[in-house]
Design a protein around this motif. Structure first.
Motif, PDB file in Angstrom:
ATOM      1  N   THR A 190      -6.569  -5.623  22.935  1.00 51.53           N
ATOM      2  CA  THR A 190      -7.232  -6.895  23.226  1.00 51.53           C
ATOM      3  C   THR A 190      -6.854  -7.926  22.163  1.00 51.53           C
ATOM      4  N   PHE A 225     -14.283 -13.568  24.512  1.00 49.94           N
ATOM      5  CA  PHE A 225     -14.137 -12.198  25.011  1.00 49.94           C
ATOM      6  C   PHE A 225     -15.385 -11.366  24.697  1.00 49.94           C
ATOM      7  N   TYR A 279      -9.537  -2.236  21.302  1.00 51.49           N
ATOM      8  CA  TYR A 279      -9.619  -3.495  20.533  1.00 51.49           C
ATOM      9  C   TYR A 279      -8.241  -3.966  20.063  1.00 51.49           C
ATOM     10  N   GLN A 289     -13.255  -6.246  31.675  1.00 55.77           N
ATOM     11  CA  GLN A 289     -11.854  -6.167  31.235  1.00 55.77           C
ATOM     12  C   GLN A 289     -10.914  -6.832  32.237  1.00 55.77           C
ATOM     13  N   TYR A 347     -16.184  -2.321  34.167  1.00 55.27           N
ATOM     14  CA  TYR A 347     -14.767  -2.661  33.942  1.00 55.27           C
ATOM     15  C   TYR A 347     -14.421  -4.061  34.418  1.00 55.27           C
ATOM     16  N   GLU A 399     -17.627  -9.517  27.433  1.00 58.39           N
ATOM     17  CA  GLU A 399     -17.886  -8.091  27.336  1.00 58.39           C
ATOM     18  C   GLU A 399     -19.391  -7.801  27.381  1.00 58.39           C
ATOM     19  N   GLN A 447     -11.061 -10.437  31.587  1.00 56.26           N
ATOM     20  CA  GLN A 447     -10.303 -10.827  30.392  1.00 56.26           C
ATOM     21  C   GLN A 447      -8.803 -10.876  30.686  1.00 56.26           C
ATOM     22  N   ALA A 448      -8.325  -9.848  31.375  1.00 59.16           N
ATOM     23  CA  ALA A 448      -6.891  -9.786  31.666  1.00 59.16           C
ATOM     24  C   ALA A 448      -6.481 -10.925  32.589  1.00 59.16           C
TER      25      ALA A 448
END
Lengths: 356, 499
Positions: A288, A310, A285, A332, A329, A314, A335-336
């Motif tokens: 993030t 986000f 977290y 993630q 995953y 998730e 998000q990236a």
């Protein structure tokens, strides 16, 4: 003479992009992210459109997962706010992860001691305890920065690893669960548990705390002289110093506030979700939070929106993983990718295509 | 035929017409000045020629051929090189490496070979520079020479110099002019952007004057006087400020500096037992060649640097060891030397105006936005700042930025005003405005310190002139006894005079 080059499309820098560019950025960023991550989704043998339906829409379709989005957003909002204080002051605190754990340790310690003490005392004690612990953990890199000009990106990052070992040492030592023998602390007292906002969901007081922290961030940044001082230091150190602002003190204060709020994220996870300390209380977290603060452009409401988004991704990633059997995953990765695409967009908005 | 010809070039930024149907012709082997006030469109026009901007309309011809220049790379290919005010050099690299950077023909970099090649190029153009030197260790003048060499190494036939003397000390200016004269003999064409009349008349063959984005005309330098050029540039005959009445010698000493010592950023002595004082209603000019301790003196008097020893007093109250906000509170009005470092570019005008006195503009830690805005609106009106309170300050011109800084300081009616290089980089109109403001402070009874490398500026408004040389005041004379010759001798350390 054939020396004149043929006109072709070129990217040209422009000083004043048209007004419709800004609202278009999130949309284009989403489309760009979609295209890029589609490759991975295809590699995982799933349909990208179906996958994105699960990412972005499925969680909003029923109350259970909708509330779960808010639950997942809570720690992200808090760490995003924490990082924003530091980044706005030009102090690059990458240590929210460790500061979160410092807050979680304090919350657990206080929480375990709250048997027989009413919630009205227990909750504020835990929140303050978590804030102080996060602040204390942020103090060393902040002092090194202000007194010795040691780069905070390195120190705050390394302090995260130190904290991971401290948590492990505590959980394998004094706080190891006496019954199960697992590296997990005993539960906190019932009065120290954050009350539920909606029965039979995980949504708890932590979310209210997060919303309040957003509002406080907004007020501090736009309405207080300290907020203006932080922004001045972050945007122009020499000018701030010349104007008589105590630059070192401002940076130190912002770094400590940042650490303290990251500590509160740890409190919210212990008191709202887990009720005891485990080594995996945060799946990153704190890191993030850096992404969210950047995506939210260090603006209080931007940070809130980015964190909610986000949280959505998730939650959606878990639904997606269940429904289509792709790795969780992917959330993630998305998000990236979103961050990279959005940063690219922010840069590109200052350019235009021209044929010449 | 002209080597460069620009026809009816127009450049529009949003609503601003930066260049308005400008015609410009450059002959082979001439030094051609592009003269104009700040914001007249000189740099914009040259950035178009160098491919940094593209013209909205108009044509460019090089050697009689119509060309499209989309990037500096195109410009270099066509033989146009530009040296901007901010050098594009990599400090830890050697001169040779910087010169060939981006212009090598093989993957392997043979240090010895490029040093030899760059050394030969330097000899060919008689540029005195060692290809093995690390750029970081070079002076500003030497770095400029590297930039010129870089352009010539890329076979530039046309060299654009954007205010090349702004960053140089006088000796370096002389050596730059020698270089340019030599290059002219080799048939190189030079475009010399400037707003300094004496330099233009000294070095150039022809002058094109720009005003408000329009070309006012091109003249042969030999046929024109500085006064005529000034008139073309500003559109009026006279400029400068009128001297005021004599000051009363009984006025109280407000600022006192004794035995002040300080180190520069490299830890070398910059000020050595410096001593001076300023009375109420007096302007003390600090004259000197740049780099003789002026910067350190200004920083100490602004409270952002601490002296190693010495006395610094305002109205007999000690200032040593206080921080910038104490300085302000005790009546020191501080104008920053580098105005871009004196404002927070991404904050608004009203925020910058409040920054120095935030405690007055807040209640219980909350900003009194109404008071801040009201203050900003008043100051914008009183100081004739061309901006809205909510404009980000980095969008303002240099002159308006300086007005914001002046407004922030002078509206407090400080007892001492420290003005280091207050007109550097400003156009004639803004310069006159700043000087007038300093004179008003003087008549109000403030003690004003004017630190300037511009002797005309010092002579035109100072009551007394102190000359700084190698960190010491080598003499203080009354303005009416001062002549440029006398000051020149003192500034070069050849003459000491006690008042």
């Amino acid at each position: 003479m054939e020396n004149v080059e043929k006109p072709r499309w070129r990217l040209v820098k422009t000083d004043n992009p048209p007004f419709w560019v800004k609202p278009l950025i999130p949309v284009l960023a989403l489309i760009g992210t979609f295209i890029l991550t589609s490759v991975l989704i295809l590699l995982a043998d799933a349909n990208p459109f179906e996958a994105y339906y699960y990412f972005l829409f499925a969680p909003l379709e029923n109350q259970v997962s909708l509330l779960e989005v808010l639950v997942k957003s809570t720690p992200l909002i808090i760490t995003g706010v924490a990082v924003t204080y530091a980044f706005a002051t030009g102090y690059y605190n990458i240590g929210a992860e460790g500061q979160l754990y410092a807050g979680a340790i304090a919350a657990t310690g206080i929480g375990m001691a709250m048997h027989g003490i009413p919630a009205i005392v227990a909750l504020p004690l835990m929140i303050v305890g978590g804030f102080v612990a996060g602040m204390a953990w942020a103090l060393i890199p902040a002092l090194l920065k202000v007194k010795l000009a040691v780069d905070e990106v390195v120190t705050t990052l390394l302090m995260n690893s130190v904290m991971a070992y401290i948590v492990s040492a505590i959980l394998n030592g004094p706080w190891r669960d006496p019954n199960s023998g697992w590296p997990q602390s005993p539960d906190i007292a019932p009065s120290a548990v954050f009350f539920k906002l909606i029965p039979r969901s995980r949504l708890n007081f932590g979310f209210i705390l997060a919303v309040v922290l957003i509002l406080i961030l907004w007020i501090v940044m736009t309405r207080t002289s300290f907020g203006l001082k932080m922004r001045a230091v972050g945007l122009g150190k020499p000018a701030a110093k010349f104007a008589g602002i105590k630059v070192e003190r401002t940076i130190l204060t912002a770094a400590l506030i940042s650490g303290g709020i990251a500590g509160i994220a740890g409190v919210a996870e212990v008191a709202g979700i887990h009720f005891h300390l485990i080594g995996e209380i945060s799946p990153g977290y704190g890191y993030t939070g850096v992404i969210i603060a950047t995506l939210g452009a260090l603006n209080a409401f931007g940070v809130g929106l980015a964190a909610l988004f986000f949280g959505l991704v998730e939650t959606g990633a878990q639904t997606l993983s269940r429904a289509l059997g792709v790795p969780v995953y992917l959330g993630q990765v998305t998000q990236a990718t979103m961050l990279l695409v959005a940063l690219g967009m922010l840069l590109l908005q200052r350019y235009k295509f021209r044929r010449m | 035929m002209y080597i460069v010809e620009m026809q009816k070039v127009t450049k529009i930024f949003g609503e601003l017409v930066a260049n308005d149907h400008v015609d410009f012709q450059l002959r082979k082997g001439e030094i051609h000045a592009l003269l104009g006030e700040n914001g007249a469109g000189k740099t914009t026009l040259m950035r178009i020629l160098y491919g940094l901007y593209q013209q909205t309309t108009g044509d460019i011809f090089i050697d009689g051929e119509k060309v499209t220049i989309n990037s500096p790379k195109d410009a270099i290919k066509k033989g146009v090189g530009m040296v901007t005010q901010h050098f594009a050099l990599v400090p830890p690299m050697t001169v040779a490496e910087n010169v060939v950077l981006g212009y090598t023909d093989s993957f392997v970099l043979d240090q010895a070979a490029i040093e030899k090649k760059v050394g030969e190029a330097a000899d060919q153009f008689s540029l005195d520079i060692n290809p093995k030197s690390i750029v970081r260790h070079l002076s500003v003048g030497q770095r400029q020479r590297v930039e010129i060499l870089k352009a010539l190494y890329r076979n530039a036939k046309v060299l654009i110099l954007d205010e090349p003397t702004a960053v140089l000390v006088p000796q370096e200016v002389d050596s730059l002019f020698e270089t340019l004269n030599r290059l002219r003999k080799d048939d190189l064409s030079v475009i010399f952007i400037s707003h300094k009349l004496d330099e233009v008349t000294k070095i150039t063959d022809r002058v094109t004057v720009l005003r408000d984005g329009k070309s006012i005309g091109t003249v042969d330098t030999v046929n024109v006087t500085q006064k005529q050029l000034a008139a073309m540039m500003v559109g009026r005959d006279t400029f400068g400020v009128t001297r005021q009445t004599e000051i009363n010698p009984d006025n109280k000493k407000i600022l006192e500096v004794e035995d002040l010592c300080a180190l520069d950023d490299k830890g070398l002595p910059a000020l050595k037992n410096l001593k001076l004082s300023i009375r109420s209603g007096e302007i003390l000019g600090i004259a000197g060649v740049g780099g003789n301790g002026q910067k350190e003196l200004a920083e100490i008097l602004s409270g952002v640097k601490s002296p190693t020893s010495g006395v610094l007093k305002i109205n007999d109250k000690n200032l040593v060891g206080k921080d910038p906000s104490d300085f302000s509170k005790m009546g020191m009005g501080r104008i920053p030397e580098d105005r871009h470092e004196g404002v927070v570019g991404d904050l608004t005008v009203y925020e910058n105006l409040a920054l120095e006195h935030l405690d007055e503009y807040s209640k219980n830690g909350f900003l009194d936005k109404q008071a801040i805005r009201k203050n900003a609106e008043e100051l914008i009106k009183n100081f004739q700042i061309k901006a809205k309170p909510s404009d980000r300050i980095r969008t303002l011109s240099g002159g308006n930025m300086q007005k914001v800084l002046l407004a922030r300081v002078l509206s407090r009616q400080p007892e001492v005003v420290i003005a280091p290089q207050p007109t550097r980089g400003l156009d004639v109109g803004a310069t006159e405005y700043v000087r007038q403001q300093l004179l008003e402070q003087r008549s109000r009874g403030a003690a004003v310190m004017l630190i300037s490398e511009d002797l005309d500026e010092i002579l035109s408004i100072s009551d007394r002139i102190a000359v700084i040389y190698e960190g010491e005041i080598v003499g203080t004379i009354n303005a009416q006894d001062a002549t440029p010759e006398k000051l020149g001798l003192m500034m070069s350390g050849a003459l000491r005079e006690e008042a």
